[in-house]
Design a protein around this motif. Structure first.
Motif: not given
Length: 414
Positions: A365, A336, A332, A370
């Motif tokens: 993001g 991200h 992750n 996530g």
């Protein structure tokens, strides 16, 4: 459709189901149709023959005391036994029908004999099929009608010169009636119990299959998500440097090759459990002792991983869960987070294993942690061991994942 195709290409099975003209009222086979109630005509024919022969021989032993057998007697016996052909389709009607035919046979003064067995079988079938009231009522009416005949109507019915039967004999008959129904009820209870046990076993098997599918899906997700994230990052680096720095692009391609090879090896290990159920795995399950490998893989994706603490000895199940949780947390970060530095802290406090994975962010993001199956998979792994997972933003920026996993002495000694 011909007979061969109806029965799956094998030899015709009409002897199990009955003549073809029983399949529909118009005498034609309904294409592809299956009857939910097979016709038990082989057993019915054998039983009818047994009752007819038994009645013939019992008449010799009662000659002079009861009426001689004639066509009407044999017809009643045949009807009483032949009605059993419908005992699976119409258990209640068959119970009443056999009782009525048997009562008519007795009222005509014919010899006692195996005709009573038809009532026993119909009663048993009705009780097992759940038509208990019909079974009790049919045998009750038969007993009441027989008592009425032998106690009051014997003077008006054949055979001539018949004498009354005592109440003691009727109590014996009633005892036998109750015994027959009681045995039928016991068979019904046992059959329902067996059906419940079969259903429970089937449900347990489905639950185990679902749990195994979930476990395999979780393993595949953790393996593929981490490796593909590394491959994705390195593929981007390789494309960006392909023209300007071929050597660095070659290094990225080498990393992609190594990551994909390792991912394929772990996928084969997971899938091998499906091909050889019950066999021991060929390779040990990964544990926290492989954290340096995770750090190297993350480094190839541009993420520097700092490991704080020494992995303690853990049972295989806890070690695998801890490894996958750290792997998913680092994945992750790669996918991200804009941070190129992560810290993994390992500590054991008595019977509890503490794992913490931090990165400095910022998120690249919509969701730094996530929003797919990764976090759910981590929580499922922790919950399976009785542990917990906490994931969320840090007060000073970045993202933090904290896992608390219990480690019991019994689990370590397995």
């Amino acid at each position: 459709m011909d007979e061969q195709r109806v029965h799956g290409g094998g030899p015709p099975q009409w002897w199990r189901q009955g003549p073809p003209w029983w399949h529909r009222g118009d005498g034609q086979e309904r294409p592809g149709a299956r009857r939910s109630w097979p016709w038990p005509w082989p057993s019915t024919l054998l039983f009818t023959a047994f009752v007819l022969v038994g009645t013939h021989f019992s008449a010799h032993a009662q000659q002079g005391h009861r009426e001689a057998l004639d066509g009407y007697a044999y017809a009643l016996v045949t009807v009483a036994a032949g009605l059993l052909l419908w005992r699976r389709r119409f258990p209640a009607s068959v119970a009443y029908g056999t009782a009525a035919a048997t009562l008519a046979y007795l009222a005509a003064g014919y010899p006692y004999g195996p005709v009573f067995l038809a009532v026993v079988v119909s009663c048993f079938s009705a009780v097992v099929a759940g038509r208990r009231r019909a079974a009790w009522a049919s045998v009750g009416l038969l007993w009441a009608g027989h008592a009425l005949i032998v106690l009051w109507l014997y003077r008006r019915l054949p055979p001539p010169g018949d004498t009354a039967s005592g109440w003691g004999r009727q109590l014996v008959v009633a005892t036998w009636v109750v015994a027959v129904v009681a045995v039928s009820e016991l068979a019904r209870v046992r059959r329902e119990q067996w059906a419940r046990e079969r259903a429970e076993r089937a449900q347990a098997a489905r639950r185990r299959a679902d749990e195994e599918r979930l476990r395999i899906a979780r393993e595949l997700h953790d393996v593929l998500a981490h490796s593909i994230s590394v491959i994705n990052v390195q593929a981007g680096v390789g494309l960006a440097l392909l023209d300007t720095d071929p050597e660095q692009a070659r290094t990225a391609l080498t990393t992609i090759k190594a990551a994909s090879k390792e991912a394929l090896g772990e996928v084969r290990q997971v899938l091998s459990t499906l091909r050889t159920p019950g066999d021991a795995p060929r390779a040990p399950a990964p544990g926290l002792d492989r954290l340096p490998e995770l750090a190297d893989q993350a480094a190839s994706a541009g993420l520097t991983v700092e490991i704080d603490g020494t992995p303690p000895p853990l049972p295989p199940g806890t070690g695998l869960a801890a490894f996958r949780i750290v792997q998913e947390a680092l994945t992750n970060v790669v996918r991200h987070s804009g941070s190129r530095h992560a810290r993994v802290r390992i500590a054991r406090d008595g019977g509890t294993l503490l794992l913490r994975v931090d990165d400095d962010g910022p998120a690249t993001g919509a969701d730094a942690g996530g929003s797919g199956n990764g976090l759910a998979g981590m929580r499922e792994r922790a919950a399976a061991l009785g542990g917990t997972i906490e994931a969320g933003p840090r007060p000073d920026g970045g993202w933090r994942v904290i896992a608390v996993l219990p480690v019991t002495t019994e689990e370590e000694n397995r």
